[in-house]
Design an enzyme around this catalytic site. Structure first.
Site, PDB file in Angstrom:
ATOM      1  CB  CYS A   1      -0.973  -0.027   1.176  1.00  0.00           C
ATOM      2  SG  CYS A   1      -2.404   1.050   0.956  1.00  0.00           S
TER       3      CYS A   1
ATOM      4  CG  HIS B   1      -3.453  -3.621   3.631  1.00  0.00           C
ATOM      5  ND1 HIS B   1      -2.234  -3.303   4.180  1.00  0.00           N
ATOM      6  CD2 HIS B   1      -3.948  -2.466   3.106  1.00  0.00           C
ATOM      7  CE1 HIS B   1      -2.002  -2.002   4.006  1.00  0.00           C
ATOM      8  NE2 HIS B   1      -3.028  -1.481   3.365  1.00  0.00           N
TER       9      HIS B   1
END
Length: 486
Positions: free
Chosen positions: A330, A427
């Protein structure tokens, strides 16, 4: 209407989240339908719910303890700090505004309504709702407009249990002092107390517990010994993440100033063959690391500046020259590229900054946030991965042609030509046992655990711990039906 009980703390980090998770699983094991709830939370370690919103990671764990899918009603107000004085405000899963602390204080009264709406919906589907407070009600300077502790308890009409932490010392003063400092009406809402994190023979605290009863008149629900496996549960507070040593494979993780969604580290830390070292500001990245993992960030551009200020950019280049592996997830993925552009000033003043230049990609920040539960497969083996996305920004460039995941039918991620540097937006990918085993195997380590199964076992052990040391029958008697009228 369900009954409800609120667990508040005599201070921050007394173990409220863990105790609520344990109570929740214990009551589920008794055959009750239970829902966890926290009216207001502050955390950058968010979870994505099935209804497409964000809640605090602790409430997602508590939903798991309740054996139900996580829902935005379980944490209707989530504050995600972006600076020392401001935070993004999430209301019922969606971005509401970015506010400075002073402005948020003014906005709180209008947020009580959504919090009560979410609470009422949970009450309609449960036998009991176990509510977690935030911080401590003893912070009486924050009482006006409060929606996290006594303000919510008053509005919802629910009784309170106060939890103290004996490990930090002064637990009698914590609990008795809280009663003394609270306004009379708030103090009367507290019906019972419990003490957490006792090390040694619990019977030695019997006189201390009686002293609290004598001073306050509250019911003693028990003293909980230190729960040794607490580290195996996902942490919500960044201050709770710590290094884990002993494994032959060394993963170095720089602690970013606004580190977010660091639950990616939990399955790795649980592996016996893996050491995860959290690198604090001012320390160099270790020269013997096998993998440098750059985690998510709530403020990527600010954290990239922080990364450089520690000299970690120089350390990372040396790590790459030695043949080390790098993974960015991310915000960490965005940092690895050549450039990050924020034309709309989403993270501050409009700007374009150079990235670390280890991946040939660029990122443009966009106002639309992607929040989704996602399913992917690892292109190398086809192993299935389930995870989530929470990010602003779109990343593209030549190295995206070496995407290493297929995410909901599209390529995801980027890799260097030698495949030692990778990044992606997904994630939670290390929670997948087969993928984790394959990835660690590529780095020379062996995966040995079934992560999700292990998490369930720890929750059951925690429930047994709570049952053994806390009077849940009395807690259920104290729990009351919330107000029918607001």
């Amino acid at each position: 209407m369900a009954r409800a009980i609120m667990i508040q703390g005599a201070g921050s980090n007394v173990g409220k989240s863990m105790v609520v998770a344990g109570i929740t699983r214990a009551l589920v094991n008794r055959g009750l339908t239970v829902r966890p709830f926290k009216p207001q939370n502050m955390s950058n370690n968010a979870a994505v719910t099935e209804d497409g919103g964000e809640i605090g990671r602790a409430q997602a764990l508590q939903a798991l303890a309740a054996k139900v899918p996580a829902h935005t009603d379980m944490n209707p107000i989530l504050l995600k700090p972006e600076t020392d004085t401001g935070a993004q405000v999430i209301v019922q899963g969606k971005r509401f505004a970015t506010l400075r602390a002073r402005d948020y204080a003014k906005a709180k009264p209008e947020l009580l309504g959504p919090a009560l709406e979410s609470f009422d919906r949970l009450c309609a589907e449960a036998d009991i709702v176990v509510i977690e407070g935030a911080g401590s009600p003893a912070e009486v300077n924050l009482r006006k407009g409060d929606i996290a502790n006594m303000g919510f308890a008053e509005a919802a009409g629910v009784p309170v249990v106060l939890l103290g932490d004996i490990d930090r010392g002064g637990v009698i003063a914590q609990l008795v002092g809280t009663q003394v400092i609270l306004p009379k009406e708030d103090a009367e809402r507290i019906k019972a107390f419990a003490v957490n994190k006792f090390r040694g023979d619990v019977s030695l605290f019997a006189d201390g517990a009686q002293a609290i009863v004598d001073q306050t008149g509250w019911t003693d629900l028990g003293t909980l010994p230190w729960f040794a496996d607490a580290w195996r549960l996902p942490a919500e507070d960044v201050m709770d993440i710590s290094s884990k040593s002993g494994g032959s494979l060394k993963i170095a993780v720089p602690r970013l100033g606004r580190i977010a969604n660091f639950d990616d580290l939990d399955p790795l830390s649980a592996e016996p063959d893996v050491s995860v070292e959290i690198i604090e500001a001012g320390r160099p990245l270790p020269g013997d690391a096998d993998l440098v993992l750059i985690p998510g960030s709530k403020s990527t551009i600010a954290d990239l500046a922080h990364f450089r200020a520690q000299g970690w950019d120089i350390d990372l280049l040396a790590h790459v020259r030695r043949g080390g592996h790098v993974l960015g997830i991310c915000g960490g993925y965005q940092m690895l590229g050549r450039e990050i552009s924020d034309p709309d000033g989403i993270e501050g003043a409009p700007s374009t900054v150079p990235g670390l230049g280890l991946l040939d990609v660029t990122t443009v920040m966009k106002p639309q946030k992607r929040v989704a539960l996602s399913h992917a497969s690892y292109r190398v083996t086809g192993d299935v991965v389930s995870g989530y996305e929470i990010h602003l920004g779109v990343t593209d460039g030549p190295d995206c042609a070496r995407a290493w995941l297929d995410l909901d039918g599209r390529p995801e991620g980027a890799a260097s030509a030698d495949d030692k540097i990778r990044g992606c937006y997904l994630h939670g990918l290390f929670s997948a046992d087969d993928f984790r085993a394959q990835y660690l195997g590529e780095l020379g380590a062996t995966a040995q655990i079934a992560y999700d199964e292990g998490l369930e076992q720890v929750l059951d052990q925690l429930a047994a711990h709570i049952e053994a040391h806390m009077d849940l029958t009395t807690l259920l008697e104290i729990a009351a039906e919330p107000k029918a009228q607001r």
